[in-house]
Design a protein around this motif. Structure first.
Motif, PDB file in Angstrom:
ATOM      1  N   UNK A  79       3.933 -14.437  -5.351  1.00 60.11           N
ATOM      2  CA  UNK A  79       4.361 -13.147  -5.887  1.00 60.11           C
ATOM      3  C   UNK A  79       3.648 -12.002  -5.160  1.00 60.11           C
ATOM      4  N   UNK A  80       2.422 -12.239  -4.715  1.00 60.59           N
ATOM      5  CA  UNK A  80       1.669 -11.211  -4.001  1.00 60.59           C
ATOM      6  C   UNK A  80       2.396 -10.797  -2.723  1.00 60.59           C
ATOM      7  N   UNK A  81       2.937 -11.766  -2.003  1.00 60.96           N
ATOM      8  CA  UNK A  81       3.666 -11.464  -0.771  1.00 60.96           C
ATOM      9  C   UNK A  81       4.922 -10.652  -1.069  1.00 60.96           C
ATOM     10  N   UNK A  82       5.589 -10.993  -2.151  1.00 61.84           N
ATOM     11  CA  UNK A  82       6.781 -10.246  -2.558  1.00 61.84           C
ATOM     12  C   UNK A  82       6.412  -8.807  -2.942  1.00 61.84           C
ATOM     13  N   UNK A  83       5.337  -8.661  -3.720  1.00 60.27           N
ATOM     14  CA  UNK A  83       4.904  -7.326  -4.130  1.00 60.27           C
ATOM     15  C   UNK A  83       4.521  -6.483  -2.915  1.00 60.27           C
ATOM     16  N   UNK A  84       3.830  -7.098  -1.965  1.00 63.07           N
ATOM     17  CA  UNK A  84       3.440  -6.373  -0.759  1.00 63.07           C
ATOM     18  C   UNK A  84       4.682  -5.888  -0.015  1.00 63.07           C
ATOM     19  N   UNK A  85       5.669  -6.752   0.143  1.00 60.48           N
ATOM     20  CA  UNK A  85       6.911  -6.356   0.826  1.00 60.48           C
ATOM     21  C   UNK A  85       7.602  -5.200   0.101  1.00 60.48           C
ATOM     22  N   UNK A  86       7.572  -5.234  -1.230  1.00 60.55           N
ATOM     23  CA  UNK A  86       8.211  -4.188  -2.033  1.00 60.55           C
ATOM     24  C   UNK A  86       7.435  -2.870  -1.972  1.00 60.55           C
ATOM     25  N   UNK A  87       6.122  -2.958  -1.862  1.00 58.61           N
ATOM     26  CA  UNK A  87       5.289  -1.759  -2.047  1.00 58.61           C
ATOM     27  C   UNK A  87       4.677  -1.177  -0.781  1.00 58.61           C
ATOM     28  N   UNK A  88       4.651  -1.908   0.303  1.00 59.91           N
ATOM     29  CA  UNK A  88       3.960  -1.436   1.504  1.00 59.91           C
ATOM     30  C   UNK A  88       4.419  -0.029   1.912  1.00 59.91           C
ATOM     31  N   UNK A  89       5.717   0.191   1.994  1.00 55.63           N
ATOM     32  CA  UNK A  89       6.214   1.516   2.377  1.00 55.63           C
ATOM     33  C   UNK A  89       5.866   2.576   1.332  1.00 55.63           C
ATOM     34  N   UNK A  90       5.782   2.175   0.061  1.00 57.46           N
ATOM     35  CA  UNK A  90       5.398   3.126  -0.991  1.00 57.46           C
ATOM     36  C   UNK A  90       3.927   3.527  -0.836  1.00 57.46           C
ATOM     37  N   UNK A  91       3.076   2.558  -0.480  1.00 58.73           N
ATOM     38  CA  UNK A  91       1.667   2.885  -0.221  1.00 58.73           C
ATOM     39  C   UNK A  91       1.558   3.855   0.950  1.00 58.73           C
ATOM     40  N   UNK A  92       2.329   3.579   1.994  1.00 57.10           N
ATOM     41  CA  UNK A  92       2.302   4.470   3.157  1.00 57.10           C
ATOM     42  C   UNK A  92       2.776   5.865   2.780  1.00 57.10           C
ATOM     43  N   UNK A  93       3.804   5.947   1.925  1.00 61.28           N
ATOM     44  CA  UNK A  93       4.325   7.243   1.485  1.00 61.28           C
ATOM     45  C   UNK A  93       3.313   7.998   0.625  1.00 61.28           C
ATOM     46  N   UNK A  94       2.459   7.260  -0.063  1.00 62.77           N
ATOM     47  CA  UNK A  94       1.535   7.897  -1.008  1.00 62.77           C
ATOM     48  C   UNK A  94       0.233   8.354  -0.378  1.00 62.77           C
ATOM     49  N   UNK A  95      -0.067   7.903   0.840  1.00 64.11           N
ATOM     50  CA  UNK A  95      -1.420   8.119   1.354  1.00 64.11           C
ATOM     51  C   UNK A  95      -1.503   9.216   2.412  1.00 64.11           C
ATOM     52  N   UNK A  96      -2.719   9.721   2.532  1.00 61.48           N
ATOM     53  CA  UNK A  96      -3.083  10.601   3.632  1.00 61.48           C
ATOM     54  C   UNK A  96      -3.671   9.784   4.776  1.00 61.48           C
ATOM     55  N   UNK A  97      -4.363   8.683   4.431  1.00 64.21           N
ATOM     56  CA  UNK A  97      -5.004   7.816   5.412  1.00 64.21           C
ATOM     57  C   UNK A  97      -4.679   6.355   5.104  1.00 64.21           C
ATOM     58  N   UNK A  98      -4.326   5.593   6.121  1.00 64.47           N
ATOM     59  CA  UNK A  98      -4.066   4.160   6.017  1.00 64.47           C
ATOM     60  C   UNK A  98      -5.254   3.446   6.656  1.00 64.47           C
ATOM     61  N   UNK A  99      -5.990   2.667   5.861  1.00 62.50           N
ATOM     62  CA  UNK A  99      -7.214   2.031   6.332  1.00 62.50           C
ATOM     63  C   UNK A  99      -7.080   0.515   6.188  1.00 62.50           C
ATOM     64  N   UNK A 100      -7.258  -0.200   7.293  1.00 62.70           N
ATOM     65  CA  UNK A 100      -7.231  -1.661   7.252  1.00 62.70           C
ATOM     66  C   UNK A 100      -8.570  -2.174   6.738  1.00 62.70           C
ATOM     67  N   UNK A 101      -8.502  -3.013   5.720  1.00 59.20           N
ATOM     68  CA  UNK A 101      -9.695  -3.643   5.157  1.00 59.20           C
ATOM     69  C   UNK A 101      -9.779  -5.059   5.719  1.00 59.20           C
ATOM     70  N   UNK A 102     -10.083  -5.146   7.002  1.00 64.18           N
ATOM     71  CA  UNK A 102     -10.155  -6.456   7.643  1.00 64.18           C
ATOM     72  C   UNK A 102     -11.531  -6.709   8.261  1.00 64.18           C
ATOM     73  N   UNK A 103     -12.488  -5.857   7.927  1.00 66.49           N
ATOM     74  CA  UNK A 103     -13.862  -6.027   8.407  1.00 66.49           C
ATOM     75  C   UNK A 103     -14.795  -6.167   7.228  1.00 66.49           C
ATOM     76  N   UNK A 104     -16.001  -5.657   7.384  1.00 65.62           N
ATOM     77  CA  UNK A 104     -16.969  -5.706   6.288  1.00 65.62           C
ATOM     78  C   UNK A 104     -16.728  -4.536   5.337  1.00 65.62           C
ATOM     79  N   UNK A 105     -17.280  -4.641   4.145  1.00 68.85           N
ATOM     80  CA  UNK A 105     -17.177  -3.540   3.192  1.00 68.85           C
ATOM     81  C   UNK A 105     -17.862  -2.293   3.732  1.00 68.85           C
TER      82      UNK A 105
END
Length: 183
Positions: free
Chosen positions: A124-150
């Motif tokens: 379900x997480x993959x489905x939610x991501x597909x549904x919401x990714x563009x909405x997150x992009x529409x909502x943000x000023x900055x897109x930050x990848x969380x693929x490193x350390x905190x």
């Protein structure tokens, strides 16, 4: 800029990152889901048991409440972006960061028992991501990848807004409204 607002799919790190930002910037933090539970005296799963629309209506009300704040770090729920009105309110309430974490990392460490929308399994997480990714992009000023350390992501956020941090802190000192006043 009034607030620092974090959006992203459940498990992307919003709550943890907001707490680390709070420590680093000496700013108060509010978790929107915790706020909703306190305000309505129901858990998130209990609100979903009533209906998802019931929960989403409360969430929209919380966005309006958050818009009254100055100088906060706000960690939102994963689905807050589903309604355009929420996306618009949040963008006006502060600088919005979309925390984008690889889904395989999330699936490996998210406890699904406390996530009403994941009760049918992690796919379900993959489905939610597909549904919401563009909405997150529409909502943000900055897109930050969380693929490193905190530390990496916290430092990236601070770097992106360092010129605005002083203004946020000054606004917070001069404002009397707090989260307790709007509950």
């Amino acid at each position: 800029m009034k607030n620092i607002i974090l959006v992203g799919i459940m498990g992307c790190g919003k709550t943890t990152i907001s707490k680390l930002l709070s420590e680093k910037l000496n700013m108060p933090v509010i978790d929107m889901d915790e706020y909703l539970e306190k305000k309505y005296q129901l858990t998130i799963p209990e609100m979903f048991d009533i209906s998802e629309d019931y929960f989403r209506d409360r969430e929209s009300e919380a966005c309006l409440d958050m818009a009254q704040l100055d100088g906060y770090i706000i960690s939102t729920g994963g689905g807050v972006v589903k309604r355009k009105e929420n996306r618009d309110i949040l963008k006006q309430a502060g600088t919005v960061f979309y925390i984008d974490r690889p889904l395989d990392n999330i699936v490996s460490d998210v406890e699904t028992a406390h996530r009403p929308l994941l009760k049918d399994g992690p796919q379900k997480l993959y489905q939610l991501y597909d549904e919401r990714h563009d909405l997150y992009l529409d909502s943000c000023h900055y897109h930050v990848d969380n693929d490193g350390t905190l530390d990496d992501i916290v430092n990236k956020i601070v770097e992106d807004i360092k010129d605005k941090i002083h203004n946020i802190k000054e606004n917070a000192k001069n404002k009397k409204n707090s989260i307790d006043e709007i509950i």
